[in-house]
Design an enzyme around this catalytic site. Sequence first.
Site, PDB file in Angstrom:
ATOM      1  N   GLU A   1      18.435  10.258  11.454  1.00  0.00           N
ATOM      2  CA  GLU A   1      17.913  11.566  11.051  1.00  0.00           C
ATOM      3  C   GLU A   1      16.565  11.331  10.368  1.00  0.00           C
ATOM      4  O   GLU A   1      16.437  10.420   9.540  1.00  0.00           O
ATOM      5  CB  GLU A   1      18.878  12.248  10.064  1.00  0.00           C
ATOM      6  CG  GLU A   1      20.211  12.608  10.673  1.00  0.00           C
ATOM      7  CD  GLU A   1      20.084  13.618  11.817  1.00  0.00           C
ATOM      8  OE1 GLU A   1      19.244  14.538  11.708  1.00  0.00           O
ATOM      9  OE2 GLU A   1      20.816  13.469  12.808  1.00  0.00           O
TER      10      GLU A   1
ATOM     11  N   ASP B   1       4.842   5.820   1.899  1.00  0.00           N
ATOM     12  CA  ASP B   1       3.426   6.103   2.159  1.00  0.00           C
ATOM     13  C   ASP B   1       2.820   6.959   1.042  1.00  0.00           C
ATOM     14  O   ASP B   1       3.494   7.836   0.494  1.00  0.00           O
ATOM     15  CB  ASP B   1       3.305   6.828   3.507  1.00  0.00           C
ATOM     16  CG  ASP B   1       1.917   6.676   4.091  1.00  0.00           C
ATOM     17  OD1 ASP B   1       1.130   5.879   3.557  1.00  0.00           O
ATOM     18  OD2 ASP B   1       1.619   7.362   5.076  1.00  0.00           O
TER      19      ASP B   1
ATOM     20  N   ASN C   1      -0.709  -4.044   8.576  1.00  0.00           N
ATOM     21  CA  ASN C   1      -1.378  -3.958   7.264  1.00  0.00           C
ATOM     22  C   ASN C   1      -2.261  -5.175   6.989  1.00  0.00           C
ATOM     23  O   ASN C   1      -3.096  -5.154   6.083  1.00  0.00           O
ATOM     24  CB  ASN C   1      -0.359  -3.814   6.126  1.00  0.00           C
ATOM     25  CG  ASN C   1       0.332  -2.469   6.077  1.00  0.00           C
ATOM     26  OD1 ASN C   1       1.457  -2.351   5.604  1.00  0.00           O
ATOM     27  ND2 ASN C   1      -0.337  -1.428   6.565  1.00  0.00           N
TER      28      ASN C   1
HETATM   29  C1  FPP Z   1       1.502   2.522   2.673  1.00  0.00           C
HETATM   30  O1  FPP Z   1       0.167   2.608   2.436  1.00  0.00           O
HETATM   31  C2  FPP Z   1       2.177   1.560   1.773  1.00  0.00           C
HETATM   32  C3  FPP Z   1       2.012   0.223   1.753  1.00  0.00           C
HETATM   33  C4  FPP Z   1       1.135  -0.486   2.705  1.00  0.00           C
HETATM   34  C5  FPP Z   1       2.689  -0.662   0.767  1.00  0.00           C
HETATM   35  C6  FPP Z   1       3.783  -0.093  -0.094  1.00  0.00           C
HETATM   36  C7  FPP Z   1       4.262  -1.116  -1.049  1.00  0.00           C
HETATM   37  C8  FPP Z   1       4.805  -0.863  -2.254  1.00  0.00           C
HETATM   38  C9  FPP Z   1       5.004   0.507  -2.779  1.00  0.00           C
HETATM   39  C10 FPP Z   1       5.279  -2.006  -3.137  1.00  0.00           C
HETATM   40  C11 FPP Z   1       6.780  -2.044  -3.152  1.00  0.00           C
HETATM   41  C12 FPP Z   1       7.295  -3.187  -3.910  1.00  0.00           C
HETATM   42  C13 FPP Z   1       8.309  -3.973  -3.497  1.00  0.00           C
HETATM   43  C14 FPP Z   1       8.793  -5.059  -4.381  1.00  0.00           C
HETATM   44  C15 FPP Z   1       9.005  -3.822  -2.214  1.00  0.00           C
HETATM   45  P1  FPP Z   1      -0.578   3.346   1.201  1.00  0.00           P
HETATM   46  O2  FPP Z   1       0.367   3.693   0.164  1.00  0.00           O
HETATM   47  O3  FPP Z   1      -1.741   2.471   0.842  1.00  0.00           O
HETATM   48  O4  FPP Z   1      -1.036   4.647   1.918  1.00  0.00           O
HETATM   49  P2  FPP Z   1      -2.206   5.687   1.637  1.00  0.00           P
HETATM   50  O5  FPP Z   1      -3.487   4.974   1.942  1.00  0.00           O
HETATM   51  O6  FPP Z   1      -1.881   6.711   2.652  1.00  0.00           O
HETATM   52  O7  FPP Z   1      -2.119   6.183   0.257  1.00  0.00           O
END
Ligand code: FPP
Length: 217
Positions: free
Chosen positions: A185, A11, A59
């Site tokens: 955990e 996140d 999502n």
């Molecule tokens: C959480 O929301 C994160 C996501 C919805 C996606 C995370 C995906 C990746 C980091 C890509 C990974 C790549 C592979 C190949 C598995 P956010 O980060 O948008 O949350 P925020 O709005 O709180 O910043």
Amino acid sequence: MTPKHIGFIMDGNGRWAEAHGMPRVEGYKAGLEALLRVASECAKCGVEVISVYAFSTENNARPQEEIAAIFDVVTKFNKAYDGDFKVIYMGDVDSLPDEVAQSVRLVEYNTADNEGMTLNICLNYGARDDIIHAAKLAYDHGDYTLDTFESNLSSGTLPPLDAIVRTGGEKRLSNFMLYEAAYSELFFLDKLWCDMTEQDVDAILSEFECRNRKFGK
Ligand code: FPP
């Protein structure tokens, strides 16, 4: 003891990009770099499996631009990956756009015989759906034992989930591996996912060793 299986709720990618004056979608590219750092350190330390939450069923309600950016990062990774992790996926991949789904099958095929750590990517995944699916299989087969139920989950062949790490400051599981989390955990870090380093992984593993796991006993 080193955990065999760690789940990561990655996140804070969008917030990281905003904090750096970039469009939110840039955060997912940096998020992949962070994932590769975290995964390599976990593998180096002897972790057998990491499960990472890349895209939840919920999502799908995000802006189209963000969804496309996440799928783009995932698809490019799948097509280009040539490391030694065994890459597997959990979630309703078949409902995703063809190019994404095909890239998933490609990387699973290409890495099936790899002997490195297993990287389990949760994509279009939701734990409630997975539990209901396992329950339907139990009903169909008339077999309601705990072992069979657990083998019906998408994680059925994976080791027990020893720990869950969530970055980004929120303290909830957000429909991630809810059944498997029973005795995990929990680690909640304020740090945004893109800022994760090898040292953060080492600190988590050290704290894990100090936790007194009782499993209700
Ligand atoms: C959480 O929301 C994160 C996501 C919805 C996606 C995370 C995906 C990746 C980091 C890509 C990974 C790549 C592979 C190949 C598995 P956010 O980060 O948008 O949350 P925020 O709005 O709180 O910043």
